[in-house]
Design an enzyme around this catalytic site. Structure first.
Site, PDB file in Angstrom:
ATOM      1  N   GLY A  53       6.715  -1.562   6.633  1.00 60.14           N
ATOM      2  CA  GLY A  53       7.218  -0.266   6.150  1.00 60.14           C
ATOM      3  C   GLY A  53       6.206   0.835   6.406  1.00 60.14           C
ATOM      4  N   HIS A  54       4.950   0.565   6.057  1.00 64.49           N
ATOM      5  CA  HIS A  54       3.894   1.554   6.323  1.00 64.49           C
ATOM      6  C   HIS A  54       3.815   1.836   7.835  1.00 64.49           C
ATOM      7  CE1 HIS A  54       2.074  -0.239   2.493  1.00 64.49           C
ATOM      8  NE2 HIS A  54       2.191   1.032   2.187  1.00 64.49           N
ATOM      9  N   SER A  66       3.825  -3.307  -1.157  1.00 65.13           N
ATOM     10  CA  SER A  66       2.540  -3.996  -1.310  1.00 65.13           C
ATOM     11  C   SER A  66       2.574  -4.885  -2.539  1.00 65.13           C
ATOM     12  CB  SER A  66       1.412  -2.973  -1.452  1.00 65.13           C
ATOM     13  OG  SER A  66       1.449  -2.069  -0.376  1.00 65.13           O
ATOM     14  N   ARG A  67       3.273  -4.428  -3.571  1.00 66.50           N
ATOM     15  CA  ARG A  67       3.290  -5.191  -4.832  1.00 66.50           C
ATOM     16  C   ARG A  67       4.068  -6.500  -4.714  1.00 66.50           C
ATOM     17  NH1 ARG A  67       3.185   0.248  -7.322  1.00 66.50           N
ATOM     18  NH2 ARG A  67       1.417   0.303  -8.772  1.00 66.50           N
ATOM     19  N   ALA A 122      -2.882  -2.483   1.638  1.00 62.10           N
ATOM     20  CA  ALA A 122      -2.062  -3.704   1.604  1.00 62.10           C
ATOM     21  C   ALA A 122      -0.832  -3.445   2.483  1.00 62.10           C
ATOM     22  CB  ALA A 122      -1.683  -4.099   0.184  1.00 62.10           C
ATOM     23  N   LYS A 170      11.536   5.420   0.149  1.00 61.90           N
ATOM     24  CA  LYS A 170      11.622   4.409  -0.916  1.00 61.90           C
ATOM     25  C   LYS A 170      11.134   4.977  -2.249  1.00 61.90           C
ATOM     26  CE  LYS A 170       9.515   0.075  -2.305  1.00 61.90           C
ATOM     27  NZ  LYS A 170       8.290   0.602  -2.950  1.00 61.90           N
ATOM     28  N   ASP A 171      10.075   5.777  -2.185  1.00 59.16           N
ATOM     29  CA  ASP A 171       9.529   6.393  -3.397  1.00 59.16           C
ATOM     30  C   ASP A 171      10.188   7.760  -3.561  1.00 59.16           C
ATOM     31  OD1 ASP A 171       7.119   4.542  -4.251  1.00 59.16           O
ATOM     32  OD2 ASP A 171       7.163   4.613  -2.083  1.00 59.16           O
ATOM     33  N   GLY A 211       7.452   7.813   2.685  1.00 56.75           N
ATOM     34  CA  GLY A 211       8.608   6.912   2.730  1.00 56.75           C
ATOM     35  C   GLY A 211       9.638   7.271   1.672  1.00 56.75           C
TER      36      GLY A 211
HETATM   37  P1  AMP Z   1       1.963   3.027  -0.880  1.00 57.33           P
HETATM   38  O1  AMP Z   1       0.872   2.414  -0.065  1.00 57.33           O
HETATM   39  O2  AMP Z   1       2.835   2.016  -1.548  1.00 57.33           O
HETATM   40  O3  AMP Z   1       1.500   4.138  -1.763  1.00 57.33           O
HETATM   41  O4  AMP Z   1       2.930   3.710   0.165  1.00 57.33           O
HETATM   42  C1  AMP Z   1       2.477   4.567   1.169  1.00 57.33           C
HETATM   43  C2  AMP Z   1       3.670   5.177   1.844  1.00 57.33           C
HETATM   44  O5  AMP Z   1       4.477   4.149   2.406  1.00 57.33           O
HETATM   45  C3  AMP Z   1       4.573   5.942   0.860  1.00 57.33           C
HETATM   46  O6  AMP Z   1       5.011   7.141   1.488  1.00 57.33           O
HETATM   47  C4  AMP Z   1       5.705   4.983   0.625  1.00 57.33           C
HETATM   48  O7  AMP Z   1       6.911   5.626   0.284  1.00 57.33           O
HETATM   49  C5  AMP Z   1       5.826   4.307   1.977  1.00 57.33           C
HETATM   50  N1  AMP Z   1       6.477   3.001   1.891  1.00 57.33           N
HETATM   51  C6  AMP Z   1       6.258   2.033   0.969  1.00 57.33           C
HETATM   52  N2  AMP Z   1       7.095   1.002   1.162  1.00 57.33           N
HETATM   53  C7  AMP Z   1       7.874   1.323   2.222  1.00 57.33           C
HETATM   54  C8  AMP Z   1       8.946   0.668   2.923  1.00 57.33           C
HETATM   55  N3  AMP Z   1       9.399  -0.529   2.539  1.00 57.33           N
HETATM   56  N4  AMP Z   1       9.499   1.282   3.980  1.00 57.33           N
HETATM   57  C9  AMP Z   1       9.051   2.518   4.386  1.00 57.33           C
HETATM   58  N5  AMP Z   1       8.058   3.196   3.765  1.00 57.33           N
HETATM   59  C10 AMP Z   1       7.474   2.608   2.701  1.00 57.33           C
END
Ligand code: AMP
Length: 284
Positions: free
Chosen positions: A36-37, A186-187, A32, A149-150, A147
């Site tokens: 950011g990704h 994504s959420r 999703a 953010k987490d 990222g």
């Molecule tokens: P996720 O798909 O949500 O598990 O995130 C995959 C990667 O993308 C993780 O390293 C997150 O920290 C990063 N990520 C998620 N949201 C953002 C954002 N808004 N900006 C930058 N990186 C992000």
């Protein structure tokens, strides 16, 4: 871009790349995809020759009753985005491929893993570290990007990489936000219009808190005022709001000076959102 669904096939492609001297940059995601990704992908591409993005919604990091089934999935659109972005490999494995020997937890998150996110989502970080460890074993990247953010995830993954994948460079990308200040996630796709406004309000509160802390407010007083404000938002169930020392991921006291992180988690409707902001406390 090659869409690869088996671990063995990916390893064969990457072995061929490595044989001609290419380095591998890796961005693990749950799909999703949003800008950011893609900013993490940019970072990986700048620091390596071939890029791998994985999309895997890891069942091990969701507790029963969480949003595993409702987690947004959009492989086709994601694949188009990554093709436009000139990613070399999209790795979208099945759970069987990631966990051929069963879904036992192989990595434990320790004490920090049971605080904040871990307190609300027991077992989440064990599951997250287990999949990151497994994906790292498959991809064997030279560079891996997460990222900021987490924040708690980054804290733990950095340790895992430092302990088990010493030759891999760990990079952290800044949080990309909508123009409203809302951190891309994504959420966010599961928020309706009213809930989006509320979520935007939460990120604006974080900015206010940051500015208060940087202009001399006492941490405990600022946190309790903003906790109260967040608790009063419609449809919102605040989980935690804290200022932590990024070296140890524990709350700072009122005498703390230096780099810190504000961390927040809240459910807006049924959607659990987290965010973080860097803040410098005390004399500049
Ligand atoms: P996720 O798909 O949500 O598990 O995130 C995959 C990667 O993308 C993780 O390293 C997150 O920290 C990063 N990520 C998620 N949201 C953002 C954002 N808004 N900006 C930058 N990186 C992000």
């Amino acid at each position: 871009m090659k869409l690869v669904t088996s671990a063995r096939a990916l390893q064969e492609f990457l072995d061929a790349d490595r044989a001609v001297g290419k380095t591998v940059g890796f961005v693990p995601t749950m799909g999703a995809l949003h800008a950011g990704h893609l900013s993490l992908v940019d970072l990986a591409q700048k620091n390596s020759d071939v890029s791998v993005v994985s999309i895997f919604v890891n069942p091990l990091q969701f507790s029963p009753g969480e949003d595993f089934d409702k987690y947004p999935r959009s492989l086709e659109a994601d694949s188009e985005l990554l093709t436009e972005h000139k990613v070399d490999y999209l790795f979208a494995p099945s759970a069987k491929d990631v966990y051929p020997n069963g879904t036992d937890i192989t990595q434990r998150a320790g004490v920090v893993g049971s605080t904040f996110e871990g307190a609300s989502r027991p077992g989440h970080f064990d599951g997250m570290l287990t999949v990151v460890n497994r994906l790292m074993e498959i991809v064997e990247p030279n560079v891996v990007v997460f990222g900021e953010k987490d924040a708690q995830q980054v804290f733990m993954v950095r340790k895992l990489i430092g302990a088990r994948f010493k030759d891999c460079q760990f990079l952290e990308g800044p949080t990309l936000r909508e123009s409203s200040g809302l951190a891309m996630s994504s959420r966010n796709r599961n928020l309706d219009a009213e809930q989006t406004k509320i979520a935007e309000g939460i990120s604006q509160q974080l900015l206010k808190l940051k500015s208060e802390l940087e202009t001399g407010s006492t941490v405990s007083e600022a946190i309790s005022a903003h906790t109260e404000a967040l608790r009063s938002l419609a449809q919102t169930k605040l989980d935690y709001l804290a200022v932590i020392d990024p070296q140890i991921f524990r709350p700072v006291d009122d005498n703390y000076q230096g780099a810190a992180k504000i961390i927040v988690a809240a459910k807006v409707g049924e959607v659990r959102l987290i965010d973080t902001m860097n803040v410098t406390i005390g004399k500049q």
